[in-house]
Design an enzyme around this catalytic site. Structure first.
Site, mmCIF file in Angstrom:
data_model
loop_
_atom_site.group_PDB
_atom_site.id
_atom_site.type_symbol
_atom_site.label_atom_id
_atom_site.label_comp_id
_atom_site.label_asym_id
_atom_site.label_seq_id
_atom_site.Cartn_x
_atom_site.Cartn_y
_atom_site.Cartn_z
ATOM 1 N N LYS A 100 0.843 -1.196 0.000
ATOM 2 C CA LYS A 100 0.000 0.000 0.000
ATOM 3 C C LYS A 100 0.876 1.242 0.000
ATOM 4 O O LYS A 100 1.887 1.298 0.701
ATOM 5 C CB LYS A 100 -0.917 0.026 1.219
ATOM 6 C CG LYS A 100 -1.805 1.266 1.297
ATOM 7 C CD LYS A 100 -2.751 1.219 2.481
ATOM 8 C CE LYS A 100 -2.100 1.530 3.805
ATOM 9 N NZ LYS A 100 -1.698 2.958 3.923
ATOM 10 N N GLU B 16 0.645 5.512 0.339
ATOM 11 C CA GLU B 16 -0.091 6.753 0.562
ATOM 12 C C GLU B 16 0.231 7.722 -0.564
ATOM 13 O O GLU B 16 1.400 7.924 -0.905
ATOM 14 C CB GLU B 16 0.287 7.387 1.898
ATOM 15 C CG GLU B 16 -0.345 6.715 3.092
ATOM 16 C CD GLU B 16 -0.153 7.510 4.377
ATOM 17 O OE1 GLU B 16 0.123 8.729 4.295
ATOM 18 O OE2 GLU B 16 -0.276 6.912 5.454
ATOM 19 N N GLU C 182 -9.354 7.055 3.697
ATOM 20 C CA GLU C 182 -9.405 7.396 5.115
ATOM 21 C C GLU C 182 -10.024 8.774 5.320
ATOM 22 O O GLU C 182 -9.636 9.742 4.656
ATOM 23 C CB GLU C 182 -8.007 7.366 5.733
ATOM 24 C CG GLU C 182 -8.011 7.660 7.227
ATOM 25 C CD GLU C 182 -6.692 7.348 7.918
ATOM 26 O OE1 GLU C 182 -6.623 7.535 9.150
ATOM 27 O OE2 GLU C 182 -5.744 6.914 7.232
#
Length: 322
Positions: free
Chosen positions: A144, A146, A210
């Site tokens: 993953k 960001e 998020e």
């Protein structure tokens, strides 16, 4: 009668894990866990008869370990030495969790293992590639990243080009000093949708969102032939969406009470050394998964969108350019 929907084609190699598309009653779960004894507790919780058909699709070893288990105030890292330490730490945890998952989960129900690239590992594509290779060598099935700008997208392109499944984290991005786009206006939601399409076109096979508005979560999560599967954090619920749960948060009370944290913790941080055991983890994760499946968790986040704006955003096709 069970209705089946195909997973989004862009999911690619993740599609076999995405059982949420087998039935409208399914909910895809991602669980953040970091240590072998935590995996033991999680696996035992999922052996409970009423949870046997409630699969966890993904286990993620995230950089949040630095804050939960190590007590740091942030996942932002200072300087090359600290960034190397964090990457070394997370690589070791991935190897530990990989071994535990292979022991605790049967092969046909084993989640995919997702590794979180920490701060510093996405400063440029070559660093991201090197970090991703270390994680896969340790046993990760996917990584993953960001992303808040084109530098991050270039890292995604480089990793995805190797064939490694790559998920992109959008919305609130704590590694990037909290840079965020939360979809609290119609225009902001449109920008988030554009980021999601850019991530898909860069080769991503999934999203973690998020602290975005629930309307954005709903729009992104609808099955779409050109879409990506979504796991949401502090973003409410969405049919067909995946929900991210943090195992530590299920058991340990936060230092400051938060309305959107799980209601299940029974111990304080001072009690962890003595009481944070596989048995307690089993008990608390069993309860949290039940609450999640029943719709009691998570709560819908506050939003600046009005009722009509929320409906407009939720009804948008985010995967087709306007």
């Amino acid at each position: 009668m069970t209705t089946e929907l195909a997973a989004p084609t862009a999911a690619g190699r993740l599609a076999p894990y995405l059982r949420r598309y087998e039935s409208p009653a399914q909910l895809g779960l991602k669980v953040n866990a970091y240590r072998a004894y935590e995996i033991e507790g999680l696996a035992q919780a999922l052996r409970t008869p009423d949870l046997a058909d409630s699969p966890v699709e993904c286990v993620m070893v995230g950089d949040s370990y630095l804050m939960t288990h190590l007590g740091r105030s942030t996942t932002v890292l200072s300087g090359a030495a600290e960034q190397k330490w964090a990457l070394d730490t997370l690589v070791g945890l991935v190897a530990e969790v990989r071994g535990a998952m292979n022991t605790q989960f049967p092969a046909d129900r084993r989640p995919f293992l997702l590794a979180d690239l920490p701060d510093g590992a996405t400063a440029e594509a070559s660093l991201a590639l090197a970090a991703a290779e270390r994680f896969t060598d340790a046993g990760a099935d996917a990584v993953k990243v960001e992303v808040a700008d084109e530098t991050g997208m270039r890292c995604v392109e480089a990793i995805a080009a190797t064939g490694l499944p790559t998920l992109v984290h959008l919305g609130y991005t704590p590694q990037l000093s909290g840079l965020s786009r939360r979809g609290d206006t119609v225009d902001d939601a449109a920008e988030l949708f554009a980021q999601a399409r850019r991530a898909r076109d860069a080769g991503a096979c999934g999203l973690v969102v998020e602290m975005v508005s629930e309307a954005v979560n709903e729009a992104l999560s609808r099955p779409h032939p050109h879409g990506l599967p979504v796991y949401s954090v502090f973003s409410g619920r969405a049919r067909w969406g995946g929900q991210s749960l943090n195992l530590w948060d299920a058991v340990v009370r936060p230092a400051r009470k938060g309305r959107y944290f799980p209601p299940t913790p029974t111990i304080d941080i001072a009690d962890v050394a003595a009481d944070y055991t596989p048995a307690l983890i089993t008990d608390r994760m069993r309860e949290l998964v039940r609450l999640t499946l029943a719709g009691w968790f998570p709560l819908s986040p506050r939003t600046a969108l009005g009722i009509r704006e929320s409906a407009e955003v939720a009804a948008t096709d985010p995967w087709s350019a306007p």
